[in-house]
Write a protein that holds these residues in place. Structure first.
Motif, PDB file in Angstrom:
ATOM      1  N   ASN A 173       2.510  15.763   6.982  1.00 46.31           N
ATOM      2  CA  ASN A 173       1.445  16.765   7.055  1.00 46.31           C
ATOM      3  C   ASN A 173       0.900  17.171   5.685  1.00 46.31           C
ATOM      4  OD1 ASN A 173       1.525  16.902   9.854  1.00 46.31           O
ATOM      5  ND2 ASN A 173       3.093  18.491   9.860  1.00 46.31           N
ATOM      6  N   PHE A 174       1.765  17.207   4.671  1.00 40.43           N
ATOM      7  CA  PHE A 174       1.334  17.727   3.376  1.00 40.43           C
ATOM      8  C   PHE A 174       0.577  16.685   2.554  1.00 40.43           C
ATOM      9  CE2 PHE A 174       2.060  18.809  -1.138  1.00 40.43           C
ATOM     10  CZ  PHE A 174       1.430  20.037  -1.150  1.00 40.43           C
ATOM     11  N   THR A 175       1.085  15.461   2.488  1.00 34.36           N
ATOM     12  CA  THR A 175       0.468  14.441   1.632  1.00 34.36           C
ATOM     13  C   THR A 175      -0.523  13.549   2.363  1.00 34.36           C
ATOM     14  OG1 THR A 175       2.253  12.858   2.058  1.00 34.36           O
ATOM     15  CG2 THR A 175       2.527  14.358   0.186  1.00 34.36           C
ATOM     16  N   GLY A 176      -0.420  13.485   3.691  1.00 35.78           N
ATOM     17  CA  GLY A 176      -1.270  12.566   4.441  1.00 35.78           C
ATOM     18  C   GLY A 176      -0.786  11.130   4.400  1.00 35.78           C
ATOM     19  N   LEU A 177       0.399  10.901   3.801  1.00 33.15           N
ATOM     20  CA  LEU A 177       1.002   9.569   3.792  1.00 33.15           C
ATOM     21  C   LEU A 177       1.846   9.384   5.052  1.00 33.15           C
ATOM     22  CD1 LEU A 177       2.276   9.504   0.081  1.00 33.15           C
ATOM     23  CD2 LEU A 177       0.139   8.553   0.955  1.00 33.15           C
ATOM     24  N   TYR A 178       2.297   8.152   5.278  1.00 34.45           N
ATOM     25  CA  TYR A 178       3.231   7.936   6.378  1.00 34.45           C
ATOM     26  C   TYR A 178       4.493   8.760   6.142  1.00 34.45           C
ATOM     27  CZ  TYR A 178       0.460   3.940   7.940  1.00 34.45           C
ATOM     28  OH  TYR A 178      -0.547   3.148   8.402  1.00 34.45           O
ATOM     29  N   ASN A 179       5.052   9.309   7.231  1.00 31.72           N
ATOM     30  CA  ASN A 179       6.335   9.987   7.084  1.00 31.72           C
ATOM     31  C   ASN A 179       7.450   8.937   7.045  1.00 31.72           C
ATOM     32  OD1 ASN A 179       6.902   9.250   9.780  1.00 31.72           O
ATOM     33  ND2 ASN A 179       6.079  11.169  10.561  1.00 31.72           N
ATOM     34  N   LYS A 180       8.680   9.384   6.853  1.00 32.49           N
ATOM     35  CA  LYS A 180       9.802   8.467   6.652  1.00 32.49           C
ATOM     36  C   LYS A 180       9.946   7.479   7.802  1.00 32.49           C
ATOM     37  CE  LYS A 180      14.835   8.401   6.049  1.00 32.49           C
ATOM     38  NZ  LYS A 180      16.060   9.222   5.896  1.00 32.49           N
ATOM     39  N   THR A 181       9.980   7.979   9.030  1.00 33.81           N
ATOM     40  CA  THR A 181      10.189   7.121  10.186  1.00 33.81           C
ATOM     41  C   THR A 181       9.073   6.100  10.343  1.00 33.81           C
ATOM     42  OG1 THR A 181      11.385   8.889  11.325  1.00 33.81           O
ATOM     43  CG2 THR A 181      10.537   7.096  12.682  1.00 33.81           C
ATOM     44  N   SER A 182       7.827   6.564  10.236  1.00 31.49           N
ATOM     45  CA  SER A 182       6.685   5.670  10.410  1.00 31.49           C
ATOM     46  C   SER A 182       6.597   4.642   9.295  1.00 31.49           C
ATOM     47  CB  SER A 182       5.382   6.477  10.471  1.00 31.49           C
ATOM     48  OG  SER A 182       5.381   7.328  11.591  1.00 31.49           O
ATOM     49  N   LYS A 185       9.153   1.889   9.974  1.00 35.07           N
ATOM     50  CA  LYS A 185       8.713   1.010  11.071  1.00 35.07           C
ATOM     51  C   LYS A 185       7.590   0.085  10.621  1.00 35.07           C
ATOM     52  CE  LYS A 185       9.951   4.070  14.931  1.00 35.07           C
ATOM     53  NZ  LYS A 185       9.416   4.894  16.048  1.00 35.07           N
ATOM     54  N   LYS A 186       6.650   0.634   9.862  1.00 31.55           N
ATOM     55  CA  LYS A 186       5.519  -0.178   9.418  1.00 31.55           C
ATOM     56  C   LYS A 186       5.964  -1.233   8.404  1.00 31.55           C
ATOM     57  CE  LYS A 186       0.629   0.340   8.305  1.00 31.55           C
ATOM     58  NZ  LYS A 186       0.244  -0.324   9.563  1.00 31.55           N
ATOM     59  N   ILE A 187       6.904  -0.890   7.551  1.00 30.82           N
ATOM     60  CA  ILE A 187       7.420  -1.867   6.580  1.00 30.82           C
ATOM     61  C   ILE A 187       8.154  -2.995   7.304  1.00 30.82           C
ATOM     62  CG2 ILE A 187       9.129  -2.208   4.753  1.00 30.82           C
ATOM     63  CD1 ILE A 187       8.360   0.619   3.750  1.00 30.82           C
ATOM     64  N   ILE A 188       8.998  -2.641   8.251  1.00 28.85           N
ATOM     65  CA  ILE A 188       9.733  -3.652   9.021  1.00 28.85           C
ATOM     66  C   ILE A 188       8.776  -4.584   9.736  1.00 28.85           C
ATOM     67  CG2 ILE A 188      11.267  -3.986  11.008  1.00 28.85           C
ATOM     68  CD1 ILE A 188      12.685  -1.363  10.117  1.00 28.85           C
ATOM     69  N   ARG A 189       7.732  -4.008  10.344  1.00 23.05           N
ATOM     70  CA  ARG A 189       6.744  -4.826  11.050  1.00 23.05           C
ATOM     71  C   ARG A 189       5.978  -5.728  10.083  1.00 23.05           C
ATOM     72  NH1 ARG A 189       4.712  -1.072  13.721  1.00 23.05           N
ATOM     73  NH2 ARG A 189       2.855  -0.594  12.516  1.00 23.05           N
ATOM     74  N   SER A 190       5.620  -5.205   8.910  1.00 24.30           N
ATOM     75  CA  SER A 190       4.887  -5.993   7.919  1.00 24.30           C
ATOM     76  C   SER A 190       5.709  -7.175   7.428  1.00 24.30           C
ATOM     77  CB  SER A 190       4.474  -5.113   6.733  1.00 24.30           C
ATOM     78  OG  SER A 190       3.538  -4.138   7.121  1.00 24.30           O
ATOM     79  N   LEU A 252       7.333   2.582  -0.801  1.00 26.59           N
ATOM     80  CA  LEU A 252       6.138   1.741  -0.716  1.00 26.59           C
ATOM     81  C   LEU A 252       6.536   0.298  -0.418  1.00 26.59           C
ATOM     82  CD1 LEU A 252       5.827   3.754  -3.447  1.00 26.59           C
ATOM     83  CD2 LEU A 252       3.533   2.819  -3.360  1.00 26.59           C
ATOM     84  N   LEU A 253       5.696  -0.382   0.305  1.00 27.60           N
ATOM     85  CA  LEU A 253       5.773  -1.840   0.411  1.00 27.60           C
ATOM     86  C   LEU A 253       4.447  -2.383  -0.106  1.00 27.60           C
ATOM     87  CD1 LEU A 253       7.457  -4.315   1.440  1.00 27.60           C
ATOM     88  CD2 LEU A 253       5.914  -4.304   3.418  1.00 27.60           C
ATOM     89  N   ILE A 254       4.510  -3.093  -1.231  1.00 31.28           N
ATOM     90  CA  ILE A 254       3.315  -3.716  -1.797  1.00 31.28           C
ATOM     91  C   ILE A 254       3.294  -5.153  -1.314  1.00 31.28           C
ATOM     92  CG2 ILE A 254       2.003  -4.124  -3.905  1.00 31.28           C
ATOM     93  CD1 ILE A 254       2.740  -1.149  -3.187  1.00 31.28           C
ATOM     94  N   ARG A 255       2.278  -5.495  -0.558  1.00 29.23           N
ATOM     95  CA  ARG A 255       2.247  -6.768   0.149  1.00 29.23           C
ATOM     96  C   ARG A 255       1.558  -7.868  -0.655  1.00 29.23           C
ATOM     97  NH1 ARG A 255      -0.296  -5.586   5.880  1.00 29.23           N
ATOM     98  NH2 ARG A 255      -0.359  -7.850   5.736  1.00 29.23           N
ATOM     99  N   ASP A 256       2.044  -9.081  -0.416  1.00 31.94           N
ATOM    100  CA  ASP A 256       1.399 -10.307  -0.898  1.00 31.94           C
ATOM    101  C   ASP A 256       1.121 -10.254  -2.403  1.00 31.94           C
ATOM    102  OD1 ASP A 256       0.335 -12.808  -0.781  1.00 31.94           O
ATOM    103  OD2 ASP A 256      -1.621 -12.178  -0.023  1.00 31.94           O
ATOM    104  N   ILE A 257       2.194 -10.167  -3.188  1.00 33.03           N
ATOM    105  CA  ILE A 257       2.065 -10.083  -4.650  1.00 33.03           C
ATOM    106  C   ILE A 257       1.914 -11.479  -5.228  1.00 33.03           C
ATOM    107  CG2 ILE A 257       3.207  -9.360  -6.774  1.00 33.03           C
ATOM    108  CD1 ILE A 257       4.733  -7.333  -5.010  1.00 33.03           C
ATOM    109  N   ALA A 258       0.794 -11.744  -5.836  1.00 35.25           N
ATOM    110  CA  ALA A 258       0.558 -13.062  -6.436  1.00 35.25           C
ATOM    111  C   ALA A 258       1.107 -13.139  -7.851  1.00 35.25           C
ATOM    112  CB  ALA A 258      -0.942 -13.367  -6.427  1.00 35.25           C
ATOM    113  N   CYS A 259       1.181 -11.976  -8.535  1.00 33.61           N
ATOM    114  CA  CYS A 259       1.558 -11.971  -9.949  1.00 33.61           C
ATOM    115  C   CYS A 259       2.400 -10.727 -10.258  1.00 33.61           C
ATOM    116  CB  CYS A 259       0.312 -12.006 -10.816  1.00 33.61           C
ATOM    117  SG  CYS A 259       0.621 -11.881 -12.581  1.00 33.61           S
ATOM    118  N   LEU A 260       3.591 -10.930 -10.758  1.00 34.93           N
ATOM    119  CA  LEU A 260       4.457  -9.789 -11.092  1.00 34.93           C
ATOM    120  C   LEU A 260       3.902  -8.974 -12.255  1.00 34.93           C
ATOM    121  CD1 LEU A 260       8.179 -10.936 -10.755  1.00 34.93           C
ATOM    122  CD2 LEU A 260       6.906  -9.314  -9.334  1.00 34.93           C
ATOM    123  N   ASP A 261       3.183  -9.614 -13.146  1.00 36.39           N
ATOM    124  CA  ASP A 261       2.595  -8.872 -14.263  1.00 36.39           C
ATOM    125  C   ASP A 261       1.610  -7.820 -13.752  1.00 36.39           C
ATOM    126  OD1 ASP A 261       4.032 -10.193 -16.181  1.00 36.39           O
ATOM    127  OD2 ASP A 261       2.494 -11.714 -16.560  1.00 36.39           O
TER     128      ASP A 261
END
Length: 324
Positions: A173-182, A185-190, A252-261
């Motif tokens: 509610n405060f940040t507008g980001l996904y909460n812990k549970t969501s 779940k979204k990371i696991i699905r991704s 965070l889950l940062i998806r599809d990283i092409a370059c670590l730099d």
């Protein structure tokens, strides 16, 4: 003989009276049906399946703002198309492209002689898309579906309320980001949906957050949370998963990283943040998929170990592979 003529004339008059009564009853029935449909705010249509022809469209104005006779004229040319092209033309005219799967299921069900109920975004006659509930029922003759009766209801308001409720359940509610549970779940699905890409699981803690609250007050702490939230959103894209894990912790889950730099440059922007002259530092731990694990729990454990190392120094980021 005159009596016979009189009887014939009387019979003709009686038939006319009966016909007039039937027409009056039919007109009254149509008015009642129209009133009922407008009161319920639903639209009813009929399709001749053999001729691929829409034959009836009542009260479409309340759903699409378009008269039924216009819709009938628009779709009438489709009846000359081959069956597959006909279905595509009808779907393109009425339905959103993202709902084509459920539309095809409805067609298949009707041609099997079974009713079907579904939700889809619909339009007609150039109107805007609206969320609708559609119930279709085949009319069977000699064991074969020959007609389809459909009922359309506008559920836009219900859909909006449902989406808001779902958002409230999923979001912090405060940040507008996904909460812990969501977020979990979204990371696991991704991870399951994108197994051939390289991803980074990131844990971030705001350093000395309690001291910040105690020194400057909780309003400053709240401001810091909002500031970090904004930084996370600006550093990463809409396809990434960003969640508030609790208190001053983010995941965070940062998806599809092409370059670590590229990733390291983004992390450099996050470890030290200036908030109106007040420097905020963050400790960050990172694990990589698939290098450090294939499952969420494996990645989380290793990112947490890397975070522990970062906390010893504050204001740094550590990859798990460098934490041992």
């Amino acid at each position: 003989m005159p009596v016979c003529v009189y009887s014939f004339e009387r019979s003709q008059g009686s038939e006319q009276v009966i016909q007039n009564i039937h027409e009056l009853e039919t007109e009254q029935y149509k008015r009642r049906l129209h009133t009922a449909l407008k009161t319920a705010k639903i639209c009813v249509f009929e399709v001749d399946l053999n001729r691929q022809l829409y034959t009836f469209f009542e009260n479409s104005e309340d759903i699409f703002g378009v008269p039924g006779d216009k819709i009938l004229r628009d779709v009438q040319p489709f009846c000359n198309l081959p069956p597959e092209e006909y279905r595509k033309a009808v779907s393109d005219y009425f339905s959103h492209e993202d709902d084509l799967d459920v539309i095809n299921k409805a067609f298949q069900s009707v041609f099997r002689g079974q009713p079907y109920s579904y939700h889809a975004r619909m339009k007609a006659g150039g109107s805007e898309y609206i969320w609708c509930k559609i119930d279709v029922t085949p009319i069977i003759e000699n064991g074969m579906p020959v007609k389809m009766i459909g009922v359309i209801m506008d559920i836009s308001d219900l859909k909006l309320k449902t989406e808001l409720l779902e958002k409230q359940v999923k979001m912090d509610n405060f940040t507008g980001l996904y909460n812990k549970t969501s977020a979990e779940k979204k990371i696991i699905r991704s991870l399951k949906e994108n197994p051939h890409q390289r991803h980074a699981l990131i844990l971030l803690d705001i350093d000395r957050f309690k001291v910040l609250n105690d020194t400057y007050g909780h309003s400053k702490g709240d401001e810091a949370l909002q500031h970090i939230t904004g930084k996370l959103k600006s550093c990463f894209g809409k396809n990434d998963v960003i969640g508030r894990f609790g208190g001053d912790e983010f995941i965070l889950l940062i998806r599809d990283i092409a370059c670590l730099d590229w990733l390291k440059q983004r992390l450099e922007e996050l470890v030290r943040c200036d908030m109106d002259g007040l420097e905020i530092t963050n400790s960050i731990g990172i694990s990589l998929y698939p290098d450090d694990g294939l499952e969420f729990r494996q990645l989380f454990k290793k990112a947490d170990e890397a975070l522990y190392q970062s906390k010893r120094h504050r204001g740094v980021f550590t990859f798990f592979q460098n934490a041992r």
